[in-house]
Design an enzyme around this catalytic site. Structure first.
Site, PDB file in Angstrom:
ATOM      1  N   HIS A 135     -28.124   8.113   3.071  1.00 25.20           N
ATOM      2  CA  HIS A 135     -27.001   7.841   3.971  1.00 25.20           C
ATOM      3  C   HIS A 135     -26.504   6.396   3.800  1.00 25.20           C
ATOM      4  O   HIS A 135     -26.513   5.597   4.739  1.00 25.20           O
ATOM      5  CB  HIS A 135     -27.384   8.095   5.434  1.00 25.20           C
ATOM      6  CG  HIS A 135     -26.184   8.363   6.306  1.00 25.20           C
ATOM      7  ND1 HIS A 135     -26.259   9.107   7.460  1.00 25.20           N
ATOM      8  CD2 HIS A 135     -24.886   7.971   6.202  1.00 25.20           C
ATOM      9  CE1 HIS A 135     -25.064   9.168   8.032  1.00 25.20           C
ATOM     10  NE2 HIS A 135     -24.218   8.482   7.275  1.00 25.20           N
TER      11      HIS A 135
ATOM     12  N   GLY B 133     -23.362   5.722   2.377  1.00 28.50           N
ATOM     13  CA  GLY B 133     -21.938   5.749   2.085  1.00 28.50           C
ATOM     14  C   GLY B 133     -21.186   4.568   2.666  1.00 28.50           C
ATOM     15  O   GLY B 133     -20.262   4.041   2.039  1.00 28.50           O
TER      16      GLY B 133
END
Length: 314
Positions: free
Chosen positions: A276, A278
Site C-alpha cells: 500500500h 501508492g
C-alpha cells in the site's frame, strides 16, 4: 472566539497558512491531544495511521465543522461518522495522490508484464536468466474507476503505445479522450482487455466488485492491477485464478491488510505485491501542503471548500 485547526504536519513548516485560526500539531503519535478537542473546528486527519488513531478524537470534537483527509479514499472515516454532529463537511485529498498512485500503477503493470520479480530473484541467485515477455505496447488496457487517479493513469499509459484504453466509471460520460463506459457495460469489456487496472473508491457498490464472475470474464493470461482498495477484490476468488495460472496480478492493496505472514496470497504464482505505497512518495508532501493552504484559506474567508464528499446529517 479563536478556532483550533489540528494539523498532522508542523504548522511552522507550511508556508502560506492563513492567519486567524490557532494551529495545533497532532499526527496521531502523541497520546495527549494538543488542545481541547471541543475547540477544534477543522480536523486534518493524520496520514498513514491506524484507523482507531485517526478517529479517536472525533467523538469529543463537538464544534467540528470540517474533516479534511489526506487520502483520496474516505471509507475509513465514513464508517465512524456517527460520532460526528450534523453539518460537518468531509473533504478528501483529490489532487494530492494522482501523481504517485498513477506512477505506481504503471510501475506494477510494467514490472509484472516484463517479469521483473523473476529477474530480481535470479539476480539474488546470481543467475543470468533471460525470458521473452509481453510488452505494454499494443495491449488493451481497461481502467475501472475513471476519476482523477484513473485519468492520471491514462496520462502515463499514452506514451507506451498501448493498443487501446477503455474506461469505466459508476456512470458513463464522454471526455476529451473518449467514452467512459458505465459499470453496466463492464462485463462486455473484460474479455477484450489484456490489463485491468482498478482505481475505484471503496463504496457499497464496489466492495467485492471483482468477484469470481468478474475474474472469469477476464481473458486468459490477463493481468489485474489493484491500486484501489483491497476489499474491491474477492481475495479467495483471485487466489483460485492465480493458483490455476490463468491470470496474474499486481496488488498494492489487499484484503486483509496488512497481509499477515503465512497468507497464501504471499506465495501465489504470478502475483506481485507492494505494501500500500501508492500515495507515500516525495510527491505527497508538497501537494498536501498546497491543498491545506488552499482549503484553510477558503475556510477562513468563508468560501466554498474543495473536494467535499459529504456533509453529515444531510
Amino acid at each position: 472566539m479563536t478556532q483550533d485547526v489540528w494539523l498532522p504536519l508542523p504548522p511552522e513548516e507550511i508556508k502560506g497558512l492563513p492567519g486567524g485560526p490557532n494551529y495545533l500539531f497532532w499526527d496521531g503519535d502523541q497520546q495527549e491531544f494538543p488542545g481541547d478537542p471541543a475547540d477544534c473546528a477543522v480536523y486534518v486527519v493524520p496520514y498513514m495511521k491506524p484507523v482507531p488513531v485517526r478517529t479517536r478524537p472525533l467523538e469529543r470534537m463537538t464544534r467540528l465543522r470540517v474533516i479534511q483527509t489526506l487520502t483520496a479514499g474516505v471509507d475509513d472515516i465514513t464508517a465512524d461518522l456517527s460520532l460526528v454532529a450534523p453539518g460537518v463537511r468531509l473533504c478528501n485529498a483529490r489532487g494530492v495522490h494522482e501523481t504517485s498512485t498513477a506512477e505506481l500503477a504503471l510501475t506494477l503493470t510494467l514490472a509484472s508484464l516484463r517479469g521483473i520479480p523473476g529477474f530480481v530473484r535470479a539476480q539474488d541467485d546470481e543467475r543470468w536468466q533471460g525470458d521473452f515477455r509481453p510488452a505494454l505496447a499494443d495491449r488493451t488496457v481497461l481502467i475501472v474507476g475513471y476519476g482523477a487517479i484513473g485519468a492520471a493513469i491514462e496520462d502515463r499509459l499514452t506514451p507506451f503505445e498501448v493498443g487501446r484504453v477503455s474506461r469505466v466509471a459508476r456512470s458513463g460520460r464522454t471526455t476529451a479522450r473518449g467514452i467512459v463506459h458505465p459499470l453496466t457495460e463492464l462485463p462486455a469489456l473484460l474479455p477484450e482487455s489484456d490489463v485491468v487496472i482498478l482505481s475505484t473508491p471503496l463504496t457499497d457498490g464496489t466492495r467485492g466488485l471483482v468477484d469470481a464472475g468478474f475474474l472469469a470474464r477476464m481473458k486468459d493470461g490477463a493481468l489485474l492491477v489493484n491500486v484501489a482498495r483491497g476489499p474491491v477484490v474477492d481475495t479467495g476468488a483471485l487466489l483460485r485464478e492465480l493458483e490455476s495460472g490463468r491470470l496474474t496480478a499486481a496488488l498494492d492493496v489487499t484484503d486483509p491488510e496488512p497481509l499477515p505472514p503465512g497468507h497464501p496470497l504471499w506465495r501465489a504464482p504470478g502475483v506481485l505485491i507492494t505494501p500500500h505505497v501508492g500515495g507515500p512518495s516525495s510527491a505527497f508532501r508538497p501537494r498536501a501542503e498546497r491543498l491545506l493552504v488552499d482549503q484553510l484559506t477558503r475556510f477562513v474567508n468563508h468560501e466554498p471548500l474543495r473536494n467535499v464528499v459529504l456533509t453529515t446529517g444531510a
